[in-house]
Structure formats: C-alpha cells, structure tokens
Design a protein around this motif. Structure first.
Motif, PDB file in Angstrom:
ATOM      1  N   THR A  52       0.838  -1.205   0.000  1.00 19.37           N
ATOM      2  CA  THR A  52       0.000   0.000   0.000  1.00 19.37           C
ATOM      3  C   THR A  52       0.874   1.256   0.000  1.00 19.37           C
ATOM      4  N   THR A  53       1.965   1.201   0.759  1.00 16.45           N
ATOM      5  CA  THR A  53       2.888   2.356   0.801  1.00 16.45           C
ATOM      6  C   THR A  53       3.447   2.618  -0.590  1.00 16.45           C
ATOM      7  N   ASN A  95       0.863   4.265  -2.595  1.00 17.66           N
ATOM      8  CA  ASN A  95       0.672   5.662  -2.166  1.00 17.66           C
ATOM      9  C   ASN A  95       1.788   6.582  -2.654  1.00 17.66           C
ATOM     10  N   ASP A 121       1.801  10.069  -0.816  1.00 15.96           N
ATOM     11  CA  ASP A 121       2.761  10.036   0.284  1.00 15.96           C
ATOM     12  C   ASP A 121       4.143  10.430  -0.251  1.00 15.96           C
ATOM     13  N   ASP A 159      -6.302   0.038  -4.212  1.00 17.58           N
ATOM     14  CA  ASP A 159      -5.795  -0.573  -2.982  1.00 17.58           C
ATOM     15  C   ASP A 159      -6.858  -1.504  -2.401  1.00 17.58           C
ATOM     16  N   ILE A 174      -2.949  11.476   2.857  1.00 17.26           N
ATOM     17  CA  ILE A 174      -2.466  10.142   3.219  1.00 17.26           C
ATOM     18  C   ILE A 174      -2.890   9.763   4.640  1.00 17.26           C
ATOM     19  N   ASP A 175      -2.972  10.773   5.533  1.00 10.09           N
ATOM     20  CA  ASP A 175      -3.375  10.472   6.911  1.00 10.09           C
ATOM     21  C   ASP A 175      -4.790   9.914   6.943  1.00 10.09           C
ATOM     22  N   LYS A 206      -4.810   6.368   5.267  1.00  7.92           N
ATOM     23  CA  LYS A 206      -4.266   5.362   6.194  1.00  7.92           C
ATOM     24  C   LYS A 206      -5.280   5.035   7.282  1.00  7.92           C
TER      25      LYS A 206
END
Lengths: 223, 403
Positions: A46-47, A50, A56, A167, B396-397, B400
């Motif tokens: 997922t990172t 992102n 991110d 995702d 992103i926060d 997540k």
C-alpha cells in the motif's frame, strides 16, 4: 511510464519504533500495465501504491511520472498531478456522501473542467459498463458494498486517467462481486488502455493480472 | 468548478439540518432582538429630540445676545418680524415661528410657582410643530385670555380646565404687571422645561402685556433639513445668538452618544454570539468531515477550492440567519414603530426625564446594512481556525486511517 529509483520510505523515522517501509525500490511500470503488488500485510504494497500516486512522500530516491519527478513537486503540484493523471480506488470506497452516484462519478471530471455534456455522456457510458446505470440518482449510503466499489471504480476511470491505483479493491466484496469487479477492471484496461496497479493479497486478483510484483518487508523479492 | 463547490457547500450546510437550523434561528433571534433594542433606544432619543424641536427650539433658534443667560426681556430681538420674513426666504427653510417669552410668577388662589409666559401664534405653531398634538386635556383656545398650561405645572398648582390663574412679571418698562388667564387646555410636550413651567398665551396678548413694540420677540425658531441654513443665518445675523438644536440641547447630544455606545455594546455582544455560533457549527462540521476533505484532496481537489467550499458553507449559514433575522427584525421594528412599548407604569419617572410613557421605535436602513456586514464578517472569521486545520491535512493520513 512510471519509474522508481532507489526509493526508500520510513515511518517513525529516528524513533525507536522506526519502520523501513520501502527499501531501495527500483521499478518501472510501462503504460497499459495490469499489475499487482502482492505480499503479506505490512510488506509495503500500500505504501508503494501511495508513493506512486503522489499521496505520500519518500525519504530518498526518485519517482518519475513520465518525465516528471514527483518527489520534487510542491503539495499543490502533486494535487494537480493526482487530478489529471491518476485515478484512485480505495478499499473503503470513499465516496462523497452528499453527492449522488452520478455526481460522484463525474466529480473528478468536474474538477478537471469537463463540460456538463461530456460528463453526462461519460457517466452514462461508464455506469452502463459497470452496471450501476440504474443507481445514478441514489446516494452512496443507499448502495451495497459492491455497488459502492463499482461507483468508486467508475469515478476513478471516468476522467480517463493515465493510471488507476486500486488498494485492496475486493477486500469488502464477496467472491461473486470481486470476480465481477475484476472482469470490469480488465475490460477497462483493455478497452480504455488505462494502466491499473493493484495492492492486494487476494488470489482472485493474483490470477487476473499480467504482472505480479512481490514485496516482503519493503523489498521487492519477485517481479 | 464553482457549481460543484457551491453544490457541496449547500448540501453540507444541511447535512446536519437540525444543527444548522438551530444556528440560523439563533442568529435570526439574536439579530431581531438587537434590531428591536436599537430601534427602541434610538426611538427614545429621537422622540425626545423631535418633541423638543417641535415644541421649542426647532432645528435652529435665534435669540438676542445675552437673552439665554440673563432671561431678561430687555434682551429681545427688535426686528424679529422682519428677520423672520427674511429667514423664510432662505432656501431650505421649511417653517419658522416667533415667540414672546418672559419669566415670572404664576399664581392660583392657593399656590404660586415660577413660570414662563410664552406668547405663540397657534396657526404658525401648528405648521411648525403640530402644536395641537401636545394637547393632553381641554381645548386649544386663546379667546378671552385663554391659556394653555404645562402638565407638571398644572399638577403642581392643582390647576384644572377652567381654573383661573394670574401671571405676574416686569414689562419692558420695568413696571410690575399681572394678567389673569383662564386655563383652557393642559399640554404635554415631554420637554421638561415647558411641561414644568410654561403657560402659553396668544402672542399679541403677550406682547401687549409685556409692552413690547410691534415686531419684537424673544425667539425665532426655524425648521430645516438643510445643514447649510444654520451657517447662512449665523453669517447674516452676527449680532444675534444663533444656535443649533444640539447646541441648545447638549443633554440630547450626550444621550445620542450614550445610545450609540449602548447600541454598539449590544451589537458587539450579539455579533460575538453569532460568531461563536457559526464557529461552533463550522468547527464541528469540519471535524465530522475531515475524512471527506482528505478524500477530495487525494482525488485532486486543490486546497483553494476546499477553502472556497468551507467559506461558502459559513456564508450560507450566516446569510440565511441574516435573512431570517432581517425579516423578524423588520416585523418587530414595524410593530414597535406603530404600536410602541407601553411603559405607563413608569410614566412619572420617564416623563420627568423627558421621555414619553409609550416609546416608539425608529427604523434605520443602517441597522440592516451594519448587521449584514457584521454577520458576513463573523461568518468569514469563524472559519479561519477550521481552515487552518484543513490546511495541515495530508490526504495520506485520512487514507491510512481508513485501512
């Protein structure tokens, strides 16, 4: 084309609980790919999705979106990149609750300045393909999980982005709806030529994609 | 782009309809109460000023120099009649009156009191200040030495309609003169000086009684809406004491200033409440939807559009509150203007200070424009902190947090 060069990403950097989420990732994704990032929970898939999606930031390395280096872009420029080039399908759908299905699907197109006529035409086309054309006036909370996920896919694809990042798109769906969704995604990839990257450990997706990038503890172990 | 922002703002404003409606009603009620209070405050002062102008000073009053300080009839305007005619021809002058005045002693068979005899021309006074509206009891009739007495003097001297009174004073020849008068009417002007110590008689009778020459008077009062008239008269008659209404009534000027302060305090309290109300709703609403903002940021909506959406939401709440408040306020003000607030139970105290027992509100356009500007400003200020929160938000926060 998306190119990652020596990409490193840490969480809780310089703290005792530091996690090296992506370790020296080198990866090239060509236009039109239908690719899965797979691996166990917490492996960094997922990172990776992102950071490719400019959601991110990275701690070191470079990410090129076509010729543009994402890591050098300002927050506003990254927002614009996401708007114009990338479509997102989130695990939790993330539809806008006050907008109807029709408005949700056309939302990104509206932000990009498409005319109402173009939006309407495209919404009808995509919703028919995803079999939600009878729900266009409904609000998201009146839809089932599968229907909401299809609306999220429709929203991601409507504005014809270069790439769609999905995702765990099947995580909240039963097997029948998961299969249906994957068939549609493949159709979109083939018909519209959109690159689609998945992050998932679902076997169904694993069996549907053309390329699998396997991660383990932030490292690509198989491609 | 604007249509989608407006749609989101509008729909989100009513996402929690009862909460939003509560704030709108709170703004409307606070605003309408404030408008009502402002109208009454201003109405009290304006009414007092109006009665004073109509019954005595007008917008401008002209005396002989020293008259106001000495109150002696030797300080009189010699060519008063001629000067009045000249003033009448000045552009912007609406009406004028001549008055003959003298200080003296007003007596009944049992009591006596200091008073002023005021000689007036009823026809002129009617045009000048609708004098007949001051009649509280009896009739306005100066025939056969008829006179009108101020309500407080009448009470003090226990005078009724038909009572006989005697007014004594020095005439211009320094001779002590007395005149017997029959009370035909009791008047109430809410001008304390007149109500407490004036007896009105026909101007010719007063002139004769005081042995004045033809055309002499103590006061020329002028009604005008044109501010330039004051300077014109002052420049033309430098040998006379020309005073504006507020110069003659500094207390009213002070009261106007005090009312402005009271109204401003009320205004700031109400606007503070409005600010806190909108701020509360916007802050909670934004906290409720922080995930949604993260999502639209992730999808590519620029922060400036999110900011525009939040500002619009706040303006929608503020504007609807204003609209409702303006309607409520207008209804309250119209009612208070037409029917007033009855303070009869406090009439003695109020009238002693020159107020009427029934106070009527004033309606000014500025009430609505100032409130509009203040509510819109409060709406804009109330989103500053919530916007700061959104500015710090990284999509992103939120993403997540979903997983």
């Amino acid at each position: 084309m998306i190119k990652l060069q020596h990409v490193n990403k840490y969480f809780y950097k310089n703290e005792a609980r530091e996690i090296h989420a992506l370790c020296d990732i080198n990866l090239t994704i060509e236009d039109g790919e239908f690719t899965l990032f797979s691996g166990a929970s917490g492996c960094g898939k997922t990172t990776l999705l992102n950071v490719i999606g400019a959601l991110d930031t990275i701690d070191s390395g470079k990410i090129f979106f076509d010729e543009k280096e994402i890591s050098l872009l300002s927050e506003d420029a990254r927002t614009t990149l996401r708007l114009n080039e990338i479509g997102f399908v989130f695990q939790a759908y993330n539809l806008i609750p006050v907008l109807s299905v029709e408005e949700n699907i056309g939302f990104v197109m509206k932000l990009r300045g498409f005319s109402d006529k173009e939006i309407k035409k495209r919404v009808l086309e995509i919703s028919a393909m995803l079999e939600i054309d009878d729900k266009l006036k409904s609000l998201p909370n009146a839809l089932s999980g599968g229907q909401q996920q299809r609306v999220a896919v429709a929203r991601a694809v409507a504005a014809k982005p270069k790439i769609i990042l999905a995702d765990e798109p099947t995580a909240n769906l039963d097997s029948k709806n998961s299969q249906k969704l994957m068939n549609m995604m493949r159709e979109l990839n083939e018909k519209e030529g959109v690159s689609i990257l998945f992050a998932s450990h679902d076997e169904l997706i694993l069996n549907s994609v053309r390329r699998v990038v396997k991660l383990n503890d932030g490292v690509i172990v198989d491609d | 782009m604007f249509s989608v922002i407006f749609k989101l703002a509008w729909k989100n404003s009513f996402l929690r309809a009862s909460r939003t409606l509560l704030v709108i009603v709170m703004i409307a009620v606070s605003m309408s109460m404030m408008l009502g209070i402002s109208g009454i405050y201003d109405g009290m002062i304006e009414n007092m000023a109006d009665k004073n102008q109509r019954s005595d000073s007008g917008d401008i009053s002209i005396y002989a120099k020293e008259y106001r300080s000495q109150k002696d009839i030797k300080y009189r305007i010699n060519r008063a009649k001629e000067i009045r005619e000249e003033i009448k021809n000045i552009d912007g002058v609406e009406s004028t009156v001549l008055r003959v005045k003298a200080e003296g002693l007003l007596s009944t068979a049992e009591k006596s009191s200091f008073a002023s005899i005021i000689g007036i021309d009823l026809k002129d006074e009617q045009i000048f200040g609708k004098f007949s509206e001051f009649l509280k009891d009896g009739e306005i009739d100066f025939k056969n030495r008829g006179a009108l007495i101020g309500i407080e003097s009448a009470k003090k001297l226990k005078v009724r309609i038909g009572s006989k009174v005697v007014f004594s004073t020095q005439d211009v020849n320094k001779e002590i003169n007395s005149i017997a008068l029959r009370i035909r009417g009791i008047i109430q002007t809410t001008n304390i000086n007149l109500d407490k110590g004036a007896i009105f008689v026909n101007i010719q009778d007063a002139s004769k009684f005081l042995s004045l020459f033809e055309g002499e008077a103590m006061q020329i009062a002028v009604m005008t809406e044109d501010n330039a008239v004051f300077e014109k008269i002052k420049n033309r008659y430098p040998y006379l004491d020309v005073k504006s209404f507020l110069e003659l009534n500094p207390m009213i000027k002070q009261m106007q200033d005090m009312t402005l302060i009271f109204n401003s305090i009320t205004f700031f309290i109400v606007m503070g409440v409005v600010f806190v109300g909108i701020f509360g709703v916007m802050y909670v609403s934004i906290l409720d939807r922080i995930r949604e903002f993260g999502i639209v940021l992730a999808l590519g909506m620029n922060y400036k559009y999110i900011r525009a959406q939040i500002i619009l939401e706040s303006l929608v709440v503020g504007f609807l509150g204003y609209l409702l408040g303006a309607v409520f306020g207008a209804v309250i003000l119209i009612y208070l203007r037409d029917y007033g607030v009855d303070f009869s139970s406090f009439s003695d105290a109020l009238e002693m200070w020159g107020y009427e027992a029934i106070i009527y509100a004033t309606i000014k356009v500025s009430y609505f424009t100032a409130t509009f500007i203040a509510i819109i400003t409060a709406s804009l200020l109330s989103v500053l902190i919530p916007l700061k929160k959104i500015k710090k938000l990284h999509p992103i926060d939120v993403i997540k947090a979903d997983v």
